[in-house]
Scaffold this motif. Structure first.
Motif, PDB file in Angstrom:
ATOM      1  N   ARG A 134       0.837  -1.161  -0.205  1.00 27.19           N
ATOM      2  CA  ARG A 134       0.026   0.115  -0.030  1.00 27.19           C
ATOM      3  C   ARG A 134       0.878   1.371   0.010  1.00 27.19           C
ATOM      4  O   ARG A 134       0.613   2.083  -0.823  1.00 27.19           O
ATOM      5  CB  ARG A 134      -1.229  -0.076   1.302  1.00 27.19           C
ATOM      6  N   ARG A 135       1.945   1.434   0.955  1.00 28.05           N
ATOM      7  CA  ARG A 135       3.054   2.479   0.990  1.00 28.05           C
ATOM      8  C   ARG A 135       3.467   2.590  -0.522  1.00 28.05           C
ATOM      9  O   ARG A 135       3.775   3.614  -0.857  1.00 28.05           O
ATOM     10  CB  ARG A 135       3.896   2.012   1.912  1.00 28.05           C
ATOM     11  N   MET A 136       3.883   1.604  -1.150  1.00 27.62           N
ATOM     12  CA  MET A 136       4.249   1.633  -2.409  1.00 27.62           C
ATOM     13  C   MET A 136       3.355   2.101  -3.588  1.00 27.62           C
ATOM     14  O   MET A 136       3.661   2.158  -4.509  1.00 27.62           O
ATOM     15  CB  MET A 136       5.045   0.075  -2.884  1.00 27.62           C
ATOM     16  N   GLY A 137       2.191   2.129  -3.030  1.00 29.40           N
ATOM     17  CA  GLY A 137       1.112   2.823  -4.204  1.00 29.40           C
ATOM     18  C   GLY A 137       0.099   1.648  -4.838  1.00 29.40           C
ATOM     19  O   GLY A 137      -0.501   2.013  -5.645  1.00 29.40           O
ATOM     20  N   TYR A 138       0.294   0.424  -4.389  1.00 28.40           N
ATOM     21  CA  TYR A 138      -0.619  -0.685  -5.064  1.00 28.40           C
ATOM     22  C   TYR A 138      -1.947  -0.275  -4.380  1.00 28.40           C
ATOM     23  O   TYR A 138      -2.357  -0.134  -3.226  1.00 28.40           O
ATOM     24  CB  TYR A 138      -0.116  -2.246  -4.591  1.00 28.40           C
ATOM     25  N   ALA A 139      -2.782  -0.750  -5.332  1.00 33.78           N
ATOM     26  CA  ALA A 139      -4.492  -0.674  -4.929  1.00 33.78           C
ATOM     27  C   ALA A 139      -4.830  -1.858  -4.226  1.00 33.78           C
ATOM     28  O   ALA A 139      -4.361  -2.933  -4.261  1.00 33.78           O
ATOM     29  CB  ALA A 139      -5.058  -0.646  -6.132  1.00 33.78           C
ATOM     30  N   GLU A 140      -6.087  -1.697  -3.404  1.00 33.58           N
ATOM     31  CA  GLU A 140      -6.431  -2.777  -2.715  1.00 33.58           C
ATOM     32  C   GLU A 140      -6.897  -3.982  -3.322  1.00 33.58           C
ATOM     33  O   GLU A 140      -6.668  -5.297  -3.135  1.00 33.58           O
ATOM     34  CB  GLU A 140      -7.627  -2.307  -1.900  1.00 33.58           C
ATOM     35  N   GLU A 141      -7.277  -3.658  -4.833  1.00 35.53           N
ATOM     36  CA  GLU A 141      -7.827  -4.578  -5.688  1.00 35.53           C
ATOM     37  C   GLU A 141      -6.547  -5.482  -5.945  1.00 35.53           C
ATOM     38  O   GLU A 141      -6.781  -6.857  -6.302  1.00 35.53           O
ATOM     39  CB  GLU A 141      -8.555  -4.227  -6.856  1.00 35.53           C
ATOM     40  N   ASP A 142      -5.295  -4.945  -6.168  1.00 35.27           N
ATOM     41  CA  ASP A 142      -4.100  -5.694  -6.437  1.00 35.27           C
ATOM     42  C   ASP A 142      -3.809  -6.567  -5.562  1.00 35.27           C
ATOM     43  O   ASP A 142      -3.622  -7.771  -5.616  1.00 35.27           O
ATOM     44  CB  ASP A 142      -2.938  -4.733  -6.837  1.00 35.27           C
ATOM     45  N   ILE A 143      -3.736  -6.155  -4.144  1.00 33.34           N
ATOM     46  CA  ILE A 143      -3.642  -6.609  -2.833  1.00 33.34           C
ATOM     47  C   ILE A 143      -4.445  -8.177  -2.823  1.00 33.34           C
ATOM     48  O   ILE A 143      -3.945  -9.259  -2.156  1.00 33.34           O
ATOM     49  CB  ILE A 143      -3.465  -5.743  -1.715  1.00 33.34           C
ATOM     50  N   GLN A 144      -5.698  -7.850  -3.255  1.00 39.49           N
ATOM     51  CA  GLN A 144      -6.638  -8.852  -2.898  1.00 39.49           C
ATOM     52  C   GLN A 144      -6.467 -10.054  -3.936  1.00 39.49           C
ATOM     53  O   GLN A 144      -6.882 -11.173  -3.570  1.00 39.49           O
ATOM     54  CB  GLN A 144      -8.095  -8.253  -3.166  1.00 39.49           C
ATOM     55  N   ARG A 145      -5.526 -10.010  -4.978  1.00 41.65           N
ATOM     56  CA  ARG A 145      -5.217 -10.930  -5.786  1.00 41.65           C
ATOM     57  C   ARG A 145      -4.319 -11.913  -5.276  1.00 41.65           C
ATOM     58  O   ARG A 145      -4.310 -13.087  -5.545  1.00 41.65           O
ATOM     59  CB  ARG A 145      -4.582 -10.470  -6.848  1.00 41.65           C
ATOM     60  N   VAL A 146      -3.944 -11.680  -4.143  1.00 41.03           N
ATOM     61  CA  VAL A 146      -2.596 -12.440  -3.581  1.00 41.03           C
ATOM     62  C   VAL A 146      -3.233 -13.345  -2.549  1.00 41.03           C
ATOM     63  O   VAL A 146      -4.121 -13.180  -1.770  1.00 41.03           O
ATOM     64  CB  VAL A 146      -1.744 -11.523  -2.743  1.00 41.03           C
ATOM     65  N   HIS A 147      -2.912 -14.758  -2.947  1.00 45.20           N
ATOM     66  CA  HIS A 147      -3.527 -15.875  -1.776  1.00 45.20           C
ATOM     67  C   HIS A 147      -2.327 -15.837  -0.712  1.00 45.20           C
ATOM     68  O   HIS A 147      -1.252 -16.478  -1.009  1.00 45.20           O
ATOM     69  CB  HIS A 147      -3.578 -17.223  -2.664  1.00 45.20           C
ATOM     70  N   ALA A 148      -2.704 -15.241   0.484  1.00 43.95           N
ATOM     71  CA  ALA A 148      -1.899 -15.090   1.247  1.00 43.95           C
ATOM     72  C   ALA A 148      -2.347 -15.235   2.772  1.00 43.95           C
ATOM     73  O   ALA A 148      -3.492 -14.359   2.915  1.00 43.95           O
ATOM     74  CB  ALA A 148      -0.785 -14.068   1.376  1.00 43.95           C
ATOM     75  N   PRO A 149      -2.025 -15.840   3.882  1.00 44.83           N
ATOM     76  CA  PRO A 149      -1.113 -17.010   3.628  1.00 44.83           C
ATOM     77  C   PRO A 149      -1.502 -18.030   2.554  1.00 44.83           C
ATOM     78  O   PRO A 149      -2.724 -18.250   2.447  1.00 44.83           O
ATOM     79  CB  PRO A 149      -1.063 -17.728   5.107  1.00 44.83           C
TER      80      PRO A 149
END
Length: 179
Positions: A134-149
């Protein structure tokens, strides 16, 4: 180094174009540790074209990963988008040796249309990584793509159990994409 690129072949005065066809997807496993070793066997067994990538030659080699399509040693993970073509048939698994490498890989692959992006780690580690994105500027929809854990929550503890939980999640995502 891109395994998906078509190539031209000249034989006996004829030219042919060879273009790889991969109906099951390519699993790019970043990191060549214990979990990767088990995971590579499982993803290969269920039909993924399997590529293992690390920055340590003592881990990323064909002796540790027999039978996978490719084992690659990189100097660093910093320029992946120049070396690889990740597309909608790419399944990316991030299981490197540390948070810094995980973030380096994750920040780049989020810029691609990869079908699946998964990262190993505790909930706390994943939350810290997502805050940094998020600090790097990624949108929440980008982050939601990640399966983590990463992986289906089955109470996995051993590298083999973790590998099974990850490949099960990848199979599930592949099935969703196929409809």
């Amino acid at each position: 180094m891109d395994i998906h690129m078509p190539c031209r072949l000249a034989l006996a005065g004829y030219q042919a174009m060879i273009e790889p066809i991969n109906i099951n997807g390519t699993a790019y496993i970043f990191g060549a540790g214990h979990v990767s070793r088990s995971l590579a066997e499982f993803v290969k067994a269920v039909g993924f074209w399997t590529v293992v990538i690390d920055n340590r030659a003592e881990y990323a080699n064909t002796e540790r990963f027999p039978g996978v399509a490719q084992v690659l040693v990189l100097d660093s993970f910093s320029d992946l988008l120049e070396k690889f073509h990740f597309d909608t048939d790419s399944y990316i698994v991030i299981v490197t040796r540390g948070h810094v490498d995980d973030l380096t890989v994750l920040a780049q692959v989020l810029k691609t249309p990869a079908a699946y992006i998964g990262m190993i780690g505790s909930r706390r580690k994943c939350a810290l990584m997502f805050d940094e994105l998020r600090r790097m500027g990624y949108a929440e929809e980008d982050i939601q793509r990640v399966h983590a854990p990463i992986g289906i929550p089955i109470g996995a503890e051993t590298p083999e159990e973790i590998g099974i939980s990850i490949v099960a999640e990848m199979i599930c995502e592949r099935a969703k994409l196929r409809g």
